[in-house]
Design a protein around this motif. Structure first.
Motif, PDB file in Angstrom:
ATOM      1  N   LEU A 246      48.718 -54.264 -80.217  1.00 36.48           N
ATOM      2  CA  LEU A 246      49.110 -53.327 -79.176  1.00 36.48           C
ATOM      3  C   LEU A 246      48.363 -53.672 -77.897  1.00 36.48           C
ATOM      4  N   VAL A 247      49.080 -54.170 -76.912  1.00 32.62           N
ATOM      5  CA  VAL A 247      48.481 -54.596 -75.646  1.00 32.62           C
ATOM      6  C   VAL A 247      49.256 -53.968 -74.490  1.00 32.62           C
ATOM      7  N   PRO A 248      48.603 -53.701 -73.367  1.00 39.36           N
ATOM      8  CA  PRO A 248      49.311 -53.099 -72.235  1.00 39.36           C
ATOM      9  C   PRO A 248      50.466 -53.972 -71.749  1.00 39.36           C
ATOM     10  N   GLY A 249      51.462 -53.347 -71.144  1.00 34.24           N
ATOM     11  CA  GLY A 249      52.624 -54.069 -70.666  1.00 34.24           C
ATOM     12  C   GLY A 249      52.308 -55.117 -69.624  1.00 34.24           C
ATOM     13  N   ASN A 250      51.176 -54.989 -68.935  1.00 35.58           N
ATOM     14  CA  ASN A 250      50.781 -56.003 -67.943  1.00 35.58           C
ATOM     15  C   ASN A 250      49.810 -57.005 -68.554  1.00 35.58           C
ATOM     16  N   LYS A 251      49.977 -57.258 -69.817  1.00 35.21           N
ATOM     17  CA  LYS A 251      49.046 -58.089 -70.595  1.00 35.21           C
ATOM     18  C   LYS A 251      48.805 -59.456 -69.978  1.00 35.21           C
ATOM     19  N   HIS A 252      47.615 -59.980 -70.230  1.00 33.45           N
ATOM     20  CA  HIS A 252      47.260 -61.350 -69.858  1.00 33.45           C
ATOM     21  C   HIS A 252      47.983 -62.311 -70.795  1.00 33.45           C
ATOM     22  N   TYR A 253      48.291 -63.513 -70.303  1.00 35.50           N
ATOM     23  CA  TYR A 253      49.050 -64.473 -71.116  1.00 35.50           C
ATOM     24  C   TYR A 253      48.311 -64.895 -72.383  1.00 35.50           C
ATOM     25  N   SER A 254      46.999 -64.674 -72.426  1.00 37.52           N
ATOM     26  CA  SER A 254      46.242 -65.092 -73.611  1.00 37.52           C
ATOM     27  C   SER A 254      46.699 -64.355 -74.866  1.00 37.52           C
ATOM     28  N   TRP A 255      47.235 -63.141 -74.717  1.00 38.04           N
ATOM     29  CA  TRP A 255      47.662 -62.389 -75.905  1.00 38.04           C
ATOM     30  C   TRP A 255      48.922 -62.993 -76.507  1.00 38.04           C
ATOM     31  N   LEU A 269      53.784 -58.732 -80.890  1.00 38.75           N
ATOM     32  CA  LEU A 269      53.085 -58.302 -79.673  1.00 38.75           C
ATOM     33  C   LEU A 269      53.850 -57.110 -79.083  1.00 38.75           C
ATOM     34  N   TRP A 270      53.356 -55.910 -79.339  1.00 35.57           N
ATOM     35  CA  TRP A 270      54.010 -54.703 -78.874  1.00 35.57           C
ATOM     36  C   TRP A 270      53.378 -54.252 -77.562  1.00 35.57           C
ATOM     37  N   ALA A 271      54.194 -54.150 -76.532  1.00 30.88           N
ATOM     38  CA  ALA A 271      53.699 -53.803 -75.200  1.00 30.88           C
ATOM     39  C   ALA A 271      53.605 -52.282 -75.047  1.00 30.88           C
ATOM     40  N   VAL A 272      52.413 -51.810 -74.709  1.00 35.92           N
ATOM     41  CA  VAL A 272      52.195 -50.393 -74.448  1.00 35.92           C
ATOM     42  C   VAL A 272      52.644 -50.090 -73.020  1.00 35.92           C
ATOM     43  N   GLY A 273      53.367 -48.988 -72.838  1.00 34.07           N
ATOM     44  CA  GLY A 273      53.853 -48.620 -71.523  1.00 34.07           C
ATOM     45  C   GLY A 273      52.725 -48.340 -70.536  1.00 34.07           C
ATOM     46  N   ASP A 275      51.374 -46.331 -66.810  1.00 30.94           N
ATOM     47  CA  ASP A 275      51.618 -45.160 -65.972  1.00 30.94           C
ATOM     48  C   ASP A 275      52.011 -45.609 -64.560  1.00 30.94           C
ATOM     49  N   ALA A 276      52.131 -44.659 -63.650  1.00 34.85           N
ATOM     50  CA  ALA A 276      52.601 -44.963 -62.303  1.00 34.85           C
ATOM     51  C   ALA A 276      51.647 -45.872 -61.545  1.00 34.85           C
ATOM     52  N   ASP A 277      50.377 -45.928 -61.970  1.00 33.70           N
ATOM     53  CA  ASP A 277      49.394 -46.781 -61.303  1.00 33.70           C
ATOM     54  C   ASP A 277      49.220 -48.122 -62.004  1.00 33.70           C
ATOM     55  N   GLY A 278      50.037 -48.385 -63.016  1.00 32.10           N
ATOM     56  CA  GLY A 278      49.951 -49.672 -63.702  1.00 32.10           C
ATOM     57  C   GLY A 278      48.872 -49.727 -64.760  1.00 32.10           C
ATOM     58  N   ARG A 279      48.456 -48.557 -65.260  1.00 31.00           N
ATOM     59  CA  ARG A 279      47.427 -48.517 -66.298  1.00 31.00           C
ATOM     60  C   ARG A 279      48.037 -48.111 -67.639  1.00 31.00           C
ATOM     61  N   LEU A 280      47.367 -48.481 -68.713  1.00 31.13           N
ATOM     62  CA  LEU A 280      47.834 -48.186 -70.064  1.00 31.13           C
ATOM     63  C   LEU A 280      48.105 -46.696 -70.248  1.00 31.13           C
ATOM     64  N   ASP A 281      49.250 -46.368 -70.842  1.00 28.28           N
ATOM     65  CA  ASP A 281      49.638 -44.994 -71.141  1.00 28.28           C
ATOM     66  C   ASP A 281      49.209 -44.676 -72.569  1.00 28.28           C
ATOM     67  N   VAL A 282      48.205 -43.832 -72.727  1.00 26.23           N
ATOM     68  CA  VAL A 282      47.642 -43.556 -74.050  1.00 26.23           C
ATOM     69  C   VAL A 282      48.657 -42.865 -74.952  1.00 26.23           C
ATOM     70  N   ASP A 283      49.515 -42.024 -74.399  1.00 26.29           N
ATOM     71  CA  ASP A 283      50.534 -41.376 -75.218  1.00 26.29           C
ATOM     72  C   ASP A 283      51.516 -42.400 -75.782  1.00 26.29           C
ATOM     73  N   ASP A 284      51.833 -43.413 -74.985  1.00 24.97           N
ATOM     74  CA  ASP A 284      52.729 -44.461 -75.491  1.00 24.97           C
ATOM     75  C   ASP A 284      52.020 -45.312 -76.526  1.00 24.97           C
ATOM     76  N   LEU A 285      50.720 -45.503 -76.364  1.00 23.50           N
ATOM     77  CA  LEU A 285      49.941 -46.208 -77.379  1.00 23.50           C
ATOM     78  C   LEU A 285      50.048 -45.482 -78.716  1.00 23.50           C
ATOM     79  N   GLU A 286      49.888 -44.167 -78.701  1.00 25.51           N
ATOM     80  CA  GLU A 286      49.985 -43.410 -79.953  1.00 25.51           C
ATOM     81  C   GLU A 286      51.402 -43.472 -80.521  1.00 25.51           C
ATOM     82  N   ARG A 287      52.399 -43.443 -79.654  1.00 28.52           N
ATOM     83  CA  ARG A 287      53.779 -43.566 -80.133  1.00 28.52           C
ATOM     84  C   ARG A 287      53.965 -44.864 -80.905  1.00 28.52           C
ATOM     85  N   ALA A 302      44.066 -52.679 -80.883  1.00 24.57           N
ATOM     86  CA  ALA A 302      44.552 -51.972 -79.697  1.00 24.57           C
ATOM     87  C   ALA A 302      43.688 -52.420 -78.523  1.00 24.57           C
ATOM     88  N   VAL A 303      44.333 -52.872 -77.449  1.00 25.14           N
ATOM     89  CA  VAL A 303      43.619 -53.500 -76.335  1.00 25.14           C
ATOM     90  C   VAL A 303      43.708 -52.644 -75.082  1.00 25.14           C
TER      91      VAL A 303
END
Length: 448
Positions: A246-255, A269-273, A275-287, A302-303
């Motif tokens: 589980l990595v953020p949607g703006n993940k680095h290519y290393s993942w 490689l599941w991309a976590v959604g 938020d509006a500021d481009g940061r990991l959405d914890v609720d989507d992580l739990e989903r 979880a990254v």
């Protein structure tokens, strides 16, 4: 007019955009070379000279030196076409000026060329590495007396190191669950087994009288993965599709590279959604975690990211920890938490100081939570102002640093002390980066 503390540090510990510290730097470079030459001349003073004065001035040797001088001058001239990262005109991303402590530390160690693969190959460099890792561990919030780690070629390899260790842990827990299911005939709960935690692992180990040899026969990391996955599926009553990252949607290519190299497949490689500021959405992580549980796919890791590649944003690492620690408390499910702080890890040095208000409250809170992670990636060659290539991988303690054992009789010698060769993806590793970080920590410091 009195200078600010920051201006004093910058003026003393950097070459200066117009080479303002040239005279002093020349002297320090010469001092390093003098000490190195004196050491080489004095260590075995009775050894015969291989090259006499007359030989040094022979036409053939002079010609060779002229060739070297000419080619070196050409190389130096060519390098002036590189991006001038030292100048205030340069407002770059992740790459900056090299500090003098880092440059001098790197030079001093490079002249001796120690290989931190083992204590035998690097008697001093390995000690310097351990001390420098402790400095970085303190900065990110780990207990330096318990933390483990080593220097890498950069953040990509450090992220691979995290995957390697997370897989080691998950494989142990799932192997034990598979053995018990096959032994008792009870259905295998893949998700619960893969996240059981070491306390439950040890309880079941004792209860079933397990040995390493027995567990190895159920390990996908040691045995034939396709066969082990087939057995897991049969014990669970459904096809086993493997773990997910589980990595953020703006993940680095290393993942993406990690998923490929560790044989997980791109689909894992599941991309976590975001938020509006481009940061990991914890609720989507739990989903996604609940989806993984429903599909009987363990969460390998979880990254969260401290300093995203595109925008420099800092994920809500504190909220990520809160959510996963709640899963541990409520259900006994332990999921590896990694912070990719390759870019922003050195911002931890701001915390608790007079300039902390340059950070938003959310960013400061997230940075303070890095020390709760199982593992951390940080790149001194970014905001640490250290020469390339110098990354670092840290874990909270020795247990989290554990990886599969390897056999190399020519290196495995107890009388030489613990070497890192068996616990690093890279074999040979220069001590120059470690020395650069060490001298930076002893002079500039990694605090406010």
């Amino acid at each position: 007019m009195s200078l600010s503390p920051a201006a004093v540090v910058a003026g003393a510990y950097f070459p200066g955009p117009r080479s303002e510290n040239e005279t002093w730097v020349r002297g320090e470079f010469q001092a390093v070379l003098d000490q190195w030459f004196d050491w080489r001349k004095s260590l075995f003073a009775d050894d015969p000279r291989l090259v006499g004065p007359a030989d040094r001035l022979s036409p053939g040797r002079l010609e060779r030196r002229e060739i070297l001088s000419r080619e070196l001058a050409e190389l130096c001239e060519a390098l002036t076409a590189e991006t001038p990262t030292y100048t205030p005109r340069y407002i770059g991303h992740m790459k900056a000026e090299v500090s003098l402590p880092a440059l001098l530390g790197w030079l001093a160690a490079m002249l001796h060329n120690p290989n931190n693969t083992s204590r035998e190959a690097s008697k001093v460099g390995t000690v310097i590495e351990a001390e420098a890792i402790a400095m970085l561990a303190t900065m990110v919030g780990y207990d330096p007396a318990r933390a483990e780690g080593h220097f890498t070629s950069g953040g990509t390899v450090a992220n691979f190191e995290a995957v390697w260790r997370a897989r080691y842990r998950l494989d142990h827990w799932l192997s034990l669950g598979l053995h018990i299911a096959e032994k008792t005939g009870e259905p295998l709960d893949v998700f619960a087994s893969a996240h059981m935690g070491w306390t439950r692992f040890r309880e079941l180990w004792a209860e079933h009288g397990l040995t390493d040899a027995v567990l190895r026969r159920c390990s996908a990391a040691i045995g034939v993965p396709a066969d082990i996955w087939r057995r897991i599926g049969r014990a669970a009553g459904r096809d086993y599709m493997g773990p997910v990252l589980l990595v953020p949607g703006n993940k680095h290519y290393s993942w993406s590279k990690a998923a490929n190299l560790f044989g997980l497949g791109e689909e894992s490689l599941w991309a976590v959604g975001l938020d509006a500021d481009g940061r990991l959405d914890v609720d989507d992580l739990e989903r996604l975690m609940r989806r993984a549980e429903t599909e009987d796919r363990p969460v390998l890791m979880a990254v969260g990211v401290a300093g995203t590649t595109e925008t420099g944003e800092i994920d809500p690492i504190d909220a990520l920890h809160d959510r996963l620690e709640q899963w541990e408390a409520d259900r006994g499910l332990h999921i590896w938490r990694h912070v990719d702080a390759a870019y922003g890890g050195f911002l931890c040095a701001i915390l608790g100081g007079p300039d902390e208000d340059v950070l938003s409250r959310a960013s400061a809170s997230a940075l303070r939570a890095i020390g709760r992670a199982d593992s951390v990636t940080i790149d001194p060659h970014k905001l640490g102002y250290v020469p390339y290539a110098c990354g670092a991988f840290l874990t909270r303690d020795r247990a989290r640093y554990a990886v599969s054992a390897f056999d190399a009789p020519y290196l495995d010698r107890p009388e030489l002390g613990d070497g890192k060769w068996s616990s690093t993806l890279e074999g040979s590793r220069s001590a120059a980066g470690a020395a650069a970080v060490w001298l930076s920590g002893r002079t500039i410091g990694f605090d406010p």
